[in-house]
Design an enzyme around this catalytic site. Structure first.
Site, PDB file in Angstrom:
ATOM      1  N   ALA A  47       0.819  -1.216   0.000  1.00  0.00           N
ATOM      2  CA  ALA A  47       0.000   0.000   0.000  1.00  0.00           C
ATOM      3  C   ALA A  47       0.853   1.266   0.000  1.00  0.00           C
ATOM      4  CB  ALA A  47      -0.938  -0.008   1.209  1.00  0.00           C
ATOM      5  N   TYR A 102       3.262 -12.828  -1.844  1.00  0.00           N
ATOM      6  CA  TYR A 102       1.887 -13.343  -1.836  1.00  0.00           C
ATOM      7  C   TYR A 102       1.420 -13.669  -3.241  1.00  0.00           C
ATOM      8  CZ  TYR A 102      -0.215  -8.724  -3.033  1.00  0.00           C
ATOM      9  OH  TYR A 102      -0.587  -7.536  -3.628  1.00  0.00           O
ATOM     10  N   TYR A 118      -0.898 -15.283   1.560  1.00  0.00           N
ATOM     11  CA  TYR A 118       0.227 -14.475   2.031  1.00  0.00           C
ATOM     12  C   TYR A 118       1.295 -15.357   2.664  1.00  0.00           C
ATOM     13  CZ  TYR A 118      -2.589 -10.216   1.530  1.00  0.00           C
ATOM     14  OH  TYR A 118      -3.333  -9.181   1.031  1.00  0.00           O
ATOM     15  N   ASN A 179      -6.827   1.209   6.145  1.00  0.00           N
ATOM     16  CA  ASN A 179      -6.481  -0.107   5.595  1.00  0.00           C
ATOM     17  C   ASN A 179      -6.673  -1.232   6.610  1.00  0.00           C
ATOM     18  OD1 ASN A 179      -5.783  -0.368   2.839  1.00  0.00           O
ATOM     19  ND2 ASN A 179      -3.910   0.813   3.163  1.00  0.00           N
ATOM     20  N   GLY A 241     -16.866   3.971  -2.059  1.00  0.00           N
ATOM     21  CA  GLY A 241     -16.909   3.022  -3.158  1.00  0.00           C
ATOM     22  C   GLY A 241     -17.208   3.680  -4.483  1.00  0.00           C
ATOM     23  N   GLY A 268      -5.698  -1.826  -6.490  1.00  0.00           N
ATOM     24  CA  GLY A 268      -4.843  -0.651  -6.472  1.00  0.00           C
ATOM     25  C   GLY A 268      -5.556   0.679  -6.451  1.00  0.00           C
ATOM     26  N   GLY A 270      -7.526   2.146  -4.179  1.00  0.00           N
ATOM     27  CA  GLY A 270      -7.451   2.892  -2.929  1.00  0.00           C
ATOM     28  C   GLY A 270      -6.126   3.617  -2.766  1.00  0.00           C
ATOM     29  N   ASP A 271      -5.027   2.937  -3.076  1.00  0.00           N
ATOM     30  CA  ASP A 271      -3.712   3.568  -2.989  1.00  0.00           C
ATOM     31  C   ASP A 271      -3.594   4.696  -4.010  1.00  0.00           C
ATOM     32  OD1 ASP A 271      -3.109   1.604  -1.107  1.00  0.00           O
ATOM     33  OD2 ASP A 271      -2.227   0.276  -2.602  1.00  0.00           O
TER      34      ASP A 271
END
Length: 351
Positions: A47, A102, A118, A179, A241, A268, A270-271
């Site tokens: 992140a 992961y 993970y 997160n 969202g 990806g 959100g980042d």
């Protein structure tokens, strides 16, 4: 409006420093269960490092601070992140612990068919602490970006995050993406995740949180309820969202609807949103435009297969962010939209 940290012109001061674990990601060669996928393609994921990569690609000076193993996967992470233009000189190598990795399936993360495996327990990043990291490098940005993933990795990582979010004179602007990862906290054994994350968020200047994770972690419904529980940060961004996002600056609330996007992969975003919002913050844009830049960066990530996408050129993004509400609402973005073209109107079409 929020002040942006230090004004020093020293060479080691960058726009954004981010601290956290980055891992080597293995992406499937085809859809299906992990048990059935015959081959995987190597990529990078994390992140905090994602945010620095997007910001560097958008023209900002960035530094990623982390800890990786003294192994080939660690070499790959440092080289791949550095290739984006991110300063990786403060990354520490751990000869006794491995780099985390992961595997994930190709499906949408929102579906039950999505699988992630993970292999990060005991990773080099879990040994990040106040004593093992270069705190001068960590605090050498106008903005310090952190996430709630780091404190879940170990008790030492939690202590480090607490030290970095403690309010103190002269610190950078502290950005914190909640997160919430229930699986990480379930196995952590050093705190109750929702309570820890709420406490850490209260120490930040700028907080990003999804309304879904606020509901799941804290039982809060709606942006106003989140703001009531988190009055301390000067800026609070509640991501809603596909509908949009609401930013609270003091008691003022600003809502900006999300864009219509032809989604290629829901990873990806959100980042990328955080990177877009931070980019506009660094440039002194008003809150409404910060949210729009967040949506635009998220749209770039959503229209490519992996976590990281080439962001739109700054002028291109600025033209789109400056559209009136009607034109903004008519935008529909698909693969390849980030290519800079003359005139933002060429990007507007009815969904």
């Amino acid at each position: 409006m929020t002040a942006i940290g230090r004004t020093s012109t020293a060479p080691d001061v960058v726009d954004v420093v981010a601290l956290g674990e980055s891992m080597v990601t293995f992406l499937p060669s085809r859809p299906g269960r992990l048990a059935d996928v015959p081959a995987f393609e190597r990529a990078i994921g994390g992140a905090e490092s994602n945010v620095t990569c997007v910001l560097a690609a958008a023209g900002h000076s960035t530094r990623w601070v982390g800890r990786v193993g003294a192994d080939g996967f660690g070499d790959h992470l440092v080289e791949a992140i550095g290739a984006y233009g991110v300063d990786v000189r403060a990354v520490r190598r751990d000869p006794a612990r491995p780099t985390g990795i992961y595997f994930r399936t190709a499906g949408d993360r929102a579906t039950d068919a999505h699988e992630v495996a993970y292999y990060r327990a005991g990773s080099a990043a879990s040994a990040m602490s106040v004593d093992t990291m270069d705190l001068d490098a960590v605090r050498s940005g106008r903005v310090l970006h952190l996430s709630g993933i780091t404190p879940a990795l170990s008790a030492d990582c939690l202590d480090l995050t607490r030290a970095l979010t403690a309010r103190r004179p002269g610190r950078p602007l502290v950005s914190f993406d909640v997160n919430h990862r229930p699986g990480l906290w379930r196995d952590a054994g050093h705190g109750h995740g929702p309570e820890v994350l709420l406490d850490l968020a209260r120490g930040a200047d700028l907080v990003f949180v999804g309304d879904d994770e606020a509901r799941d972690a804290w039982g809060l419904g709606g942006p106003e309820a989140v703001r009531a529980a988190l009055p301390e940060p000067e800026l609070l961004v509640v991501k809603q969202g596909a509908s949009g996002a609401t930013a609270f600056h003091g008691t003022d609330a600003t809502y900006v609807p999300a864009l219509h996007v032809d989604v290629v992969a829901a990873v990806g975003a959100g980042d990328a949103f955080a990177a877009g919002f931070l980019s506009a913050t660094l440039r002194g844009k008003p809150v409404r435009e910060r949210l729009r830049h967040g949506h635009l960066m998220a749209a770039a990530a959503l229209t490519v297969p992996g976590d990281l996408a080439t962001p739109p050129a700054r002028g291109h993004a600025d033209r789109l962010a400056a559209l009136d509400d009607t034109a903004w609402g008519r935008l529909r973005l698909g693969p390849g939209w980030t290519q800079d073209v003359r005139g933002a109107d060429e990007e507007v079409r009815t969904p």
